[in-house]
Design a protein around this motif. Structure first.
Motif, PDB file in Angstrom:
ATOM      1  N   LEU A 109       9.111  -6.632 -16.712  1.00 34.74           N
ATOM      2  CA  LEU A 109       8.510  -5.661 -16.223  1.00 34.74           C
ATOM      3  C   LEU A 109       7.957  -4.358 -16.933  1.00 34.74           C
ATOM      4  O   LEU A 109       7.479  -3.341 -16.922  1.00 34.74           O
ATOM      5  N   ALA A 110       8.433  -4.477 -18.077  1.00 33.57           N
ATOM      6  CA  ALA A 110       8.148  -3.563 -19.399  1.00 33.57           C
ATOM      7  C   ALA A 110       6.760  -3.107 -19.587  1.00 33.57           C
ATOM      8  O   ALA A 110       6.300  -2.100 -19.782  1.00 33.57           O
ATOM      9  N   ALA A 111       5.942  -4.191 -19.653  1.00 31.52           N
ATOM     10  CA  ALA A 111       4.506  -4.207 -19.963  1.00 31.52           C
ATOM     11  C   ALA A 111       3.666  -3.822 -18.642  1.00 31.52           C
ATOM     12  O   ALA A 111       2.380  -3.985 -18.647  1.00 31.52           O
ATOM     13  N   GLN A 112       4.245  -3.679 -17.428  1.00 34.48           N
ATOM     14  CA  GLN A 112       3.342  -3.528 -16.037  1.00 34.48           C
ATOM     15  C   GLN A 112       2.760  -2.296 -16.387  1.00 34.48           C
ATOM     16  O   GLN A 112       3.090  -1.135 -16.633  1.00 34.48           O
ATOM     17  N   PRO A 113       1.524  -2.507 -15.599  1.00 38.39           N
ATOM     18  CA  PRO A 113       0.528  -1.220 -15.654  1.00 38.39           C
ATOM     19  C   PRO A 113       1.057  -0.089 -14.753  1.00 38.39           C
ATOM     20  O   PRO A 113       0.292   0.082 -13.731  1.00 38.39           O
ATOM     21  N   VAL A 114       1.791   0.708 -15.073  1.00 35.55           N
ATOM     22  CA  VAL A 114       2.330   1.842 -14.207  1.00 35.55           C
ATOM     23  C   VAL A 114       1.007   2.978 -13.901  1.00 35.55           C
ATOM     24  O   VAL A 114       1.518   3.628 -13.115  1.00 35.55           O
ATOM     25  N   SER A 115       0.131   2.933 -14.681  1.00 35.38           N
ATOM     26  CA  SER A 115      -1.169   3.646 -14.443  1.00 35.38           C
ATOM     27  C   SER A 115      -1.475   3.271 -12.938  1.00 35.38           C
ATOM     28  O   SER A 115      -2.414   4.325 -12.328  1.00 35.38           O
ATOM     29  N   ARG A 116      -1.461   2.312 -12.357  1.00 35.47           N
ATOM     30  CA  ARG A 116      -1.874   1.751 -11.027  1.00 35.47           C
ATOM     31  C   ARG A 116      -1.022   2.344 -10.078  1.00 35.47           C
ATOM     32  O   ARG A 116      -1.138   1.839  -8.804  1.00 35.47           O
ATOM     33  N   ILE A 117      -0.041   2.976 -10.298  1.00 37.06           N
ATOM     34  CA  ILE A 117       1.188   3.191  -9.494  1.00 37.06           C
ATOM     35  C   ILE A 117       1.158   4.928  -9.467  1.00 37.06           C
ATOM     36  O   ILE A 117       1.134   5.569 -10.401  1.00 37.06           O
ATOM     37  N   ALA A 118       1.093   5.443  -8.182  1.00 38.19           N
ATOM     38  CA  ALA A 118       0.999   7.130  -8.060  1.00 38.19           C
ATOM     39  C   ALA A 118       2.202   7.635  -7.150  1.00 38.19           C
ATOM     40  O   ALA A 118       2.575   7.113  -6.122  1.00 38.19           O
ATOM     41  N   PHE A 119       3.018   8.427  -7.912  1.00 43.39           N
ATOM     42  CA  PHE A 119       4.259   8.835  -7.056  1.00 43.39           C
ATOM     43  C   PHE A 119       3.868  10.174  -6.463  1.00 43.39           C
ATOM     44  O   PHE A 119       3.143  10.889  -7.133  1.00 43.39           O
ATOM     45  N   GLU A 120       4.016  10.298  -5.286  1.00 46.95           N
ATOM     46  CA  GLU A 120       3.582  11.590  -4.509  1.00 46.95           C
ATOM     47  C   GLU A 120       4.678  12.512  -4.386  1.00 46.95           C
ATOM     48  O   GLU A 120       5.933  12.044  -4.549  1.00 46.95           O
ATOM     49  N   GLU A 121       4.510  13.626  -4.083  1.00 45.24           N
ATOM     50  CA  GLU A 121       5.504  14.874  -3.775  1.00 45.24           C
ATOM     51  C   GLU A 121       6.416  14.416  -2.767  1.00 45.24           C
ATOM     52  O   GLU A 121       7.886  14.677  -3.043  1.00 45.24           O
ATOM     53  N   ASP A 122       6.214  13.679  -1.847  1.00 47.88           N
ATOM     54  CA  ASP A 122       7.039  13.503  -0.763  1.00 47.88           C
ATOM     55  C   ASP A 122       8.277  12.020  -0.928  1.00 47.88           C
ATOM     56  O   ASP A 122       8.388  11.716  -0.107  1.00 47.88           O
ATOM     57  N   ASN A 123       8.334  11.918  -2.186  1.00 46.43           N
ATOM     58  CA  ASN A 123       8.837  10.860  -2.713  1.00 46.43           C
ATOM     59  C   ASN A 123       8.334   9.567  -2.152  1.00 46.43           C
ATOM     60  O   ASN A 123       9.278   8.545  -1.910  1.00 46.43           O
ATOM     61  N   ALA A 124       7.255   9.475  -2.073  1.00 47.92           N
ATOM     62  CA  ALA A 124       6.692   8.043  -1.728  1.00 47.92           C
ATOM     63  C   ALA A 124       5.723   7.369  -2.847  1.00 47.92           C
ATOM     64  O   ALA A 124       5.508   8.034  -3.667  1.00 47.92           O
ATOM     65  N   LEU A 125       5.473   6.156  -2.674  1.00 42.97           N
ATOM     66  CA  LEU A 125       4.911   5.579  -3.760  1.00 42.97           C
ATOM     67  C   LEU A 125       3.582   4.813  -3.086  1.00 42.97           C
ATOM     68  O   LEU A 125       3.751   4.324  -2.072  1.00 42.97           O
ATOM     69  N   LEU A 126       2.687   5.158  -3.632  1.00 47.04           N
ATOM     70  CA  LEU A 126       1.206   4.362  -3.229  1.00 47.04           C
ATOM     71  C   LEU A 126       0.746   3.612  -4.406  1.00 47.04           C
ATOM     72  O   LEU A 126       0.838   3.742  -5.541  1.00 47.04           O
ATOM     73  N   LEU A 127       0.606   2.203  -3.971  1.00 57.19           N
ATOM     74  CA  LEU A 127      -0.082   1.298  -4.986  1.00 57.19           C
ATOM     75  C   LEU A 127      -1.395   1.038  -4.980  1.00 57.19           C
ATOM     76  O   LEU A 127      -2.032   0.770  -3.824  1.00 57.19           O
ATOM     77  N   TYR A 128      -2.172   1.606  -5.941  1.00 56.82           N
ATOM     78  CA  TYR A 128      -3.743   1.436  -5.672  1.00 56.82           C
ATOM     79  C   TYR A 128      -4.390   0.183  -6.062  1.00 56.82           C
ATOM     80  O   TYR A 128      -3.627  -0.696  -6.915  1.00 56.82           O
ATOM     81  N   ASN A 129      -5.705  -0.025  -5.700  1.00 56.21           N
ATOM     82  CA  ASN A 129      -6.088  -1.450  -5.901  1.00 56.21           C
ATOM     83  C   ASN A 129      -6.348  -1.426  -7.397  1.00 56.21           C
ATOM     84  O   ASN A 129      -6.760  -0.399  -8.182  1.00 56.21           O
ATOM     85  N   THR A 158       0.701  -1.341  -0.073  1.00 59.83           N
ATOM     86  CA  THR A 158      -0.064   0.005   0.090  1.00 59.83           C
ATOM     87  C   THR A 158       0.953   1.175  -0.062  1.00 59.83           C
ATOM     88  O   THR A 158       0.354   2.225  -0.220  1.00 59.83           O
ATOM     89  N   PHE A 159       2.053   1.189   0.435  1.00 58.81           N
ATOM     90  CA  PHE A 159       3.103   2.106   0.541  1.00 58.81           C
ATOM     91  C   PHE A 159       4.437   1.793   0.327  1.00 58.81           C
ATOM     92  O   PHE A 159       4.813   0.711   1.033  1.00 58.81           O
ATOM     93  N   MET A 160       5.281   2.422  -0.361  1.00 53.37           N
ATOM     94  CA  MET A 160       6.770   2.076  -0.478  1.00 53.37           C
ATOM     95  C   MET A 160       7.458   3.234  -1.013  1.00 53.37           C
ATOM     96  O   MET A 160       7.175   3.993  -2.113  1.00 53.37           O
ATOM     97  N   PRO A 161       8.708   3.621  -0.182  1.00 53.61           N
ATOM     98  CA  PRO A 161       9.336   4.611  -0.585  1.00 53.61           C
ATOM     99  C   PRO A 161      10.132   4.488  -1.984  1.00 53.61           C
ATOM    100  O   PRO A 161      10.105   3.125  -2.389  1.00 53.61           O
ATOM    101  N   ILE A 162      10.310   5.329  -3.041  1.00 52.22           N
ATOM    102  CA  ILE A 162      10.481   5.121  -4.327  1.00 52.22           C
ATOM    103  C   ILE A 162      12.023   4.425  -4.372  1.00 52.22           C
ATOM    104  O   ILE A 162      12.090   3.425  -5.205  1.00 52.22           O
TER     105      ILE A 162
END
Length: 129
Positions: free
Chosen positions: A109-129, A85-89
């Protein structure tokens, strides 16, 4: 239930040690498969679907540690499935490298759906459902 049709990220079979901290309960188990979005952890636990934890995964003492937060999405007799649910970049980038190495396929990993991953301003990564 067939969970494979709901998977959005490729899984790699691996045997990595993982530390899980659910607050009152802590576990050291083995990961049987790993993806950009989560993992299946082998071993007995008292956890239930929806429980959240902190995750530390490290292949060896000389390598970087993957640090993440996760949620139990499935409990089975032999273990549980955790979704990140959360992972530092920096952990996310190390996880990508680890998966490519373990898979032996640089294109995995080339075709992985990066649209499901959100990079936030505080250099954190959120993986959405």
């Amino acid at each position: 239930m067939d969970y494979s049709n709901r998977r959005h990220f490729s899984r790699v079979n691996t045997q990595q040690e993982v530390n899980l901290d659910f607050g009152a309960k802590k576990y050291k188990h083995s990961v049987s498969n790993l993806s950009l979005s989560g993992m299946f952890v082998q071993g007995q636990s008292e956890q239930k679907t929806g429980d959240t934890c902190e995750i530390w995964l490290q292949r060896s003492v000389s390598e970087a540690k993957i640090k993440a937060a996760g949620r139990v999405v499935r409990v089975a007799e032999d273990g549980m499935a955790l979704k990140f649910t959360f992972m530092p970049i920096d952990s996310f980038l190390f996880l990508q490298t680890l998966l490519q190495y373990e898979a032996g396929d640089s294109k995995l990993l080339a075709a992985q759906p990066v649209s499901r991953i959100a990079f936030e301003e505080d250099n954190a990564l959120l993986l959405y459902n």
